[in-house]
Design a protein around this motif. Structure first.
Motif, PDB file in Angstrom:
ATOM      1  N   LEU A  73       0.828  -1.203   0.000  1.00  0.00           N
ATOM      2  CA  LEU A  73       0.000   0.000   0.000  1.00  0.00           C
ATOM      3  C   LEU A  73       0.865   1.258   0.000  1.00  0.00           C
ATOM      4  O   LEU A  73       0.587   2.221  -0.715  1.00  0.00           O
ATOM      5  N   MET A  74       1.922   1.253   0.814  1.00  0.00           N
ATOM      6  CA  MET A  74       2.817   2.410   0.866  1.00  0.00           C
ATOM      7  C   MET A  74       3.415   2.701  -0.514  1.00  0.00           C
ATOM      8  O   MET A  74       3.446   3.850  -0.964  1.00  0.00           O
ATOM      9  N   SER A  75       3.886   1.681  -1.188  1.00  0.00           N
ATOM     10  CA  SER A  75       4.557   1.859  -2.471  1.00  0.00           C
ATOM     11  C   SER A  75       3.596   2.347  -3.551  1.00  0.00           C
ATOM     12  O   SER A  75       3.924   3.250  -4.332  1.00  0.00           O
ATOM     13  N   THR A  76       2.418   1.770  -3.615  1.00  0.00           N
ATOM     14  CA  THR A  76       1.462   2.188  -4.652  1.00  0.00           C
ATOM     15  C   THR A  76       0.975   3.610  -4.406  1.00  0.00           C
ATOM     16  O   THR A  76       0.844   4.405  -5.348  1.00  0.00           O
ATOM     17  N   PHE A  77       0.698   3.959  -3.143  1.00  0.00           N
ATOM     18  CA  PHE A  77       0.256   5.322  -2.837  1.00  0.00           C
ATOM     19  C   PHE A  77       1.343   6.332  -3.200  1.00  0.00           C
ATOM     20  O   PHE A  77       1.050   7.426  -3.695  1.00  0.00           O
ATOM     21  N   LEU A  78       2.593   5.993  -2.939  1.00  0.00           N
ATOM     22  CA  LEU A  78       3.707   6.890  -3.252  1.00  0.00           C
ATOM     23  C   LEU A  78       3.755   7.178  -4.750  1.00  0.00           C
ATOM     24  O   LEU A  78       3.904   8.328  -5.175  1.00  0.00           O
ATOM     25  N   VAL A  79       3.642   6.144  -5.554  1.00  0.00           N
ATOM     26  CA  VAL A  79       3.731   6.318  -7.012  1.00  0.00           C
ATOM     27  C   VAL A  79       2.576   7.164  -7.533  1.00  0.00           C
ATOM     28  O   VAL A  79       2.779   8.104  -8.316  1.00  0.00           O
ATOM     29  N   VAL A  80       1.366   6.846  -7.118  1.00  0.00           N
ATOM     30  CA  VAL A  80       0.201   7.593  -7.611  1.00  0.00           C
ATOM     31  C   VAL A  80       0.291   9.058  -7.197  1.00  0.00           C
ATOM     32  O   VAL A  80      -0.075   9.960  -7.963  1.00  0.00           O
ATOM     33  N   ARG A  81       0.793   9.308  -6.009  1.00  0.00           N
ATOM     34  CA  ARG A  81       0.918  10.692  -5.517  1.00  0.00           C
ATOM     35  C   ARG A  81       1.805  11.526  -6.431  1.00  0.00           C
ATOM     36  O   ARG A  81       1.518  12.705  -6.682  1.00  0.00           O
ATOM     37  N   HIS A  82       2.875  10.944  -6.962  1.00  0.00           N
ATOM     38  CA  HIS A  82       3.834  11.699  -7.762  1.00  0.00           C
ATOM     39  C   HIS A  82       3.627  11.549  -9.270  1.00  0.00           C
ATOM     40  O   HIS A  82       4.406  12.111 -10.039  1.00  0.00           O
ATOM     41  N   THR A  83       2.628  10.801  -9.680  1.00  0.00           N
ATOM     42  CA  THR A  83       2.381  10.642 -11.118  1.00  0.00           C
ATOM     43  C   THR A  83       0.966  11.087 -11.466  1.00  0.00           C
ATOM     44  O   THR A  83       0.757  12.213 -11.907  1.00  0.00           O
ATOM     45  N   ARG A  84      -0.003  10.232 -11.245  1.00  0.00           N
ATOM     46  CA  ARG A  84      -1.372  10.555 -11.635  1.00  0.00           C
ATOM     47  C   ARG A  84      -1.907  11.775 -10.883  1.00  0.00           C
ATOM     48  O   ARG A  84      -2.586  12.632 -11.482  1.00  0.00           O
ATOM     49  N   ALA A  85      -1.623  11.901  -9.595  1.00  0.00           N
ATOM     50  CA  ALA A  85      -2.119  13.063  -8.846  1.00  0.00           C
ATOM     51  C   ALA A  85      -1.510  14.354  -9.374  1.00  0.00           C
ATOM     52  O   ALA A  85      -2.182  15.392  -9.447  1.00  0.00           O
ATOM     53  N   ASP A  86      -0.231  14.318  -9.777  1.00  0.00           N
ATOM     54  CA  ASP A  86       0.405  15.507 -10.343  1.00  0.00           C
ATOM     55  C   ASP A  86      -0.202  15.877 -11.696  1.00  0.00           C
ATOM     56  O   ASP A  86      -0.312  17.063 -12.030  1.00  0.00           O
TER      57      ASP A  86
END
Length: 537
Positions: free
Chosen positions: A90-103
Motif C-alpha cells: 500500500l505504501m509503495s502504490t500510494f507513493l507512485v500515484v501521488r507523484h504521477t497521476r495526482a500531479d
C-alpha cells in the motif's frame, strides 16, 4: 538529466512527513513484535503449540501464512510477514500515484513537462525515489529485528524480502497511474491489486501441504503473489535468496510497460476513459452533505467490505478455532493478551479481540473522510464550493457527518454478521457480538475528532499524521498486550479505552472520556476552520 537531482529533492521534501510516519510505524511494529516473541513464546513447547494449532486451521493460514519451523524467528515471520507485505504494498502504490497521476490531475505534471525535464524524467525520478524509500524501510527493518534479538542472517533476509516486495508493488502503482484518469481511481485499483495479492497468497497457504510436523509448503497460487514470494525466502530457517529476485524483476517489467504507455497517451488522460457524468445533478447533490457522500462513497464501501470480511472471518473461524485454543493454555493466553483486562470467558475474549480489529478498520474509514477534506483543499476544488452559499462550517461538518454515520452502519453490520454466524453454536453470542462491535464507536469518533483538529491546525500534515495515528493506535492498543508494552504507552491509543463488552467488569469511563474528547476536538476544529485560510497546494 541535470533536472533529476532537483526532481528527487522535490519528492523528498513533499514526502518527508509521510516517510517519517511509515518508517516509525514499520520500525515500531517489527521491534515490538520481535521483542514479544521472546517474552510470550520463549519456550519451544509454546511455539510448537502455536504452529501445531495453525497447521490444522486453514483460516489461520489464510491470514498469517505457513509455518516454517519452531524457532523464535520462524514464529516471528509467521506472525507478521504477510501483514507487513500488505502494508509495504500500500505504501509503495500510494507513493507512485501521488507523484504521477495526482500531479497530472492537478496540473503540476504539465508545468514540469514544459521544462527541460520533459514527461519521462519525472516518472524516472519517481521510480528512483520509490526504490530509495523501500531501501530505507529495509534498513530500518533490519535494525528493528536485530534490536529485537533476532539472528542477523534471518533479519537481513526478512528485511530484503520485505523491500523487494515493495519494489514489485511500485510497478503496480505505475501501471494503475497510467490506466486511470484520476488519482482516486488509481489508488483504489492499486489497493485492490495489493489486497488481491494478499488473498491469492492466502489461498496458496490454505492449500499448503505438510513436509514435516511444523513445516508446510504453500500451494501454487502463492507463486502468483509478490507477498508469497517474500514468504518463500523462509527467513531464519532456510534463508533463501533467489525468490527476492522476482520482486525487482516484476517492478522493472511493469516500469518498462509504464514508459511505453506514457509515450502513447495524452497528458492528463488515462487508458481507461472516465465515465461520462449525468446531464443534471441528483437531488442528493443539492447540499454539501450529499456532495461529501458522493465523493466518499467508493472509499466508504471499500473500507466497509474490509470490515465485513474481517467480521465474516471471525464468525467462520470462531467455533473451530476456539475449540482448539481452549485445549492449549499458551494460545489462550496469547488471545487474552490482546484485550485489556481480558480475563473472562475465552469466547467473549475472542469476540472482543476480533471486534477491536474491525474497529480499527472502521476508524480508517472515518479518518479517510477527513483526509478527503485535505485533498479537496489541496486540489482547489474546496474553493469552488466555498465560493457558493455553502459556508465553511457546513462544508467541514458534512465530511465528519459522513464519517460518523458510515462508522455506525459498518460497525452494526459487522456485529450482526459475526453474531449471526456465532449464534448457530450459541444464541447468546449474537447479542454479545453486536454489543462488542458498537462499543468500538467512541474510539472511532476519537480518531475522527482528533484528526479533524489536526486538519484545522496543520492541514498539510493531515494525511501523514492520520496514517501514523492509526498505525500507532493499532500497535499500542490492539497488539500492545501481546508485545508486553508498558501500560502508559498502551493508554495513548483510543483502542485501549474501549469497554471490553461482554467481559465482566467492563470499564465505561474511558468511553465517556473519548466521546468528550471527540466532541471538544470537533468544536475546536470547526471554530478554527471558519477563521483560517484555505490551504491549497
Amino acid at each position: 538529466m541535470s533536472a533529476l537531482p532537483v526532481l528527487l529533492r522535490i519528492r523528498m521534501r513533499r514526502d518527508r512527513w509521510q516517510l517519517v510516519s511509515w518508517v516509525v510505524a514499520f520500525g515500531l511494529l517489527l521491534l515490538f513484535t520481535a521483542a514479544a516473541m521472546h517474552s510470550t513464546y520463549g519456550t519451544v513447547s509454546s511455539r510448537e503449540a502455536v504452529m501445531r494449532f495453525a497447521a490444522t486451521n486453514p483460516a489461520i493460514l489464510v491470514v498469517r501464512g505457513t509455518p516454517h519451523g519452531t524457532s523464535i524467528g520462524a514464529l516471528f515471520t509467521f506472525e507478521i510477514m504477510a501483514f507487513m507485505g500488505l502494508l509495504i504494498g500500500l505504501m509503495s502504490t500510494f507513493l507512485v500515484v501521488r507523484h504521477t497521476r495526482a500531479d497530472e490531475e492537478n496540473g503540476r505534471a504539465e508545468m514540469v513537462a514544459a521544462t527541460s525535464a520533459g514527461r519521462t524524467l519525472p516518472t524516472i525520478a519517481t521510480a528512483i525515489w520509490g526504490v530509495i524509500v523501500n531501501v530505507v524501510i529495509t534498513v530500518v527493518s533490519v535494525l528493528a529485528c536485530l534490536i529485537g534479538g533476532l539472528p542477523a542472517g534471518g533479519s537481513l533476509v526478512f528485511a530484503l524480502a520485505l523491500g523487494t516486495t515493495g519494489i514489485a508493488f511500485l510497478g503496480v502503482g505505475f501501471v494503475c497511474a497510467q490506466a486511470f484518469s484520476t488519482s482516486r481511481a488509481a489508488n483504489g485499483w492499486a489497493a485492490m491489486f495489493v489486497a488481491l495479492a494478499y488473498f491469492v497468497r492466502g489461498i496458496g497457504d490454505a492449500t499448503a501441504t505438510s513436509s514435516s510436523e511444523f513445516t508446510m509448503t504453500s500451494g501454487w497460487p502463492s507463486w502468483l503473489s509478490p507477498i508469497g514470494w517474500a514468504q518463500r525466502t523462509s527467513p531464519f530457517e532456510e534463508n533463501l535468496w533467489w525468490p527476492m529476485i522476482l520482486g525487482p524483476v516484476l517492478g522493472a517489467v511493469l516500469f518498462g510497460v509504464t514508459l511505453a504507455l506514457q509515450s502513447v497517451r495524452d497528458n492528463g488522460e488515462g487508458l481507461v476513459a472516465a465515465r461520462a457524468g449525468r446531464r443534471s445533478a441528483s437531488i442528493a447533490l443539492r447540499g454539501p452533505l450529499g456532495l461529501a457522500w458522493r465523493l466518499q462513497r467508493a472509499s466508504v464501501l471499500g473500507w466497509g467490505v474490509g470490515a465485513l470480511a474481517t467480521a465474516l472471518l471471525a464468525g467462520s473461524l470462531g467455533p473451530s478455532a476456539l475449540g482448539a485454543v481452549a485445549k492449549d493454555p499458551q494460545v489462550g493466553n496469547a488471545v487474552r493478551s490482546i484485550v485489556p483486562g481480558g480475563t473472562g470467558n475465552l469466547t467473549s475474549v475472542f469476540i472482543v479481540a476480533m471486534m477491536g480489529i474491525v474497529g480499527l478498520i472502521v476508524a480508517g474509514c472515518a479518518m479517510q473522510c477527513v483526509m478527503r477534506l485535505r485533498q479537496e483543499e489541496a486540489l482547489g476544488t474546496a474553493e469552488a464550493v466555498l465560493a457558493t452559499r455553502v459556508g465553511r462550517l457546513r462544508w467541514f461538518s458534512g465530511y465528519l457527518v459522513v464519517g460518523g454515520l458510515a462508522s455506525v452502519v459498518i460497525l452494526l453490520a459487522s456485529g450482526l454478521l459475526t453474531g449471526a454466524m456465532l449464534a448457530q453454536s450459541d444464541p447468546a453470542l449474537f447479542g454479545q457480538s453486536v454489543g462488542a462491535a458498537l462499543v468500538q464507536l467512541p474510539a472511532v469518533l476519537a480518531y475522527l475528532g482528533v484528526l479533524g483538529l489536526v486538519f484545522a491546525l496543520a492541514p498539510r500534515a493531515t494525511i501523514g499524521v492520520g496514517w501514523a495515528f492509526l498505525a500507532l493506535g493499532a500497535v499500542f492498543g490492539e497488539f500492545g498486550g501481546l508485545m508486553k508494552l508498558p501500560d502508559w504507552l498502551r493508554n495513548l491509543s483510543p483502542s485501549t479505552h474501549t469497554p471490553t463488552v461482554p467481559l465482566p467488569n467492563a470499564e465505561w469511563s474511558g468511553a465517556w472520556w473519548m466521546i468528550a474528547i471527540s466532541i471538544l476536538a470537533v468544536v475546536l476544529a470547526a471554530a478554527m476552520v471558519r477563521r483560517r485560510d484555505v490551504a491549497t497546494g
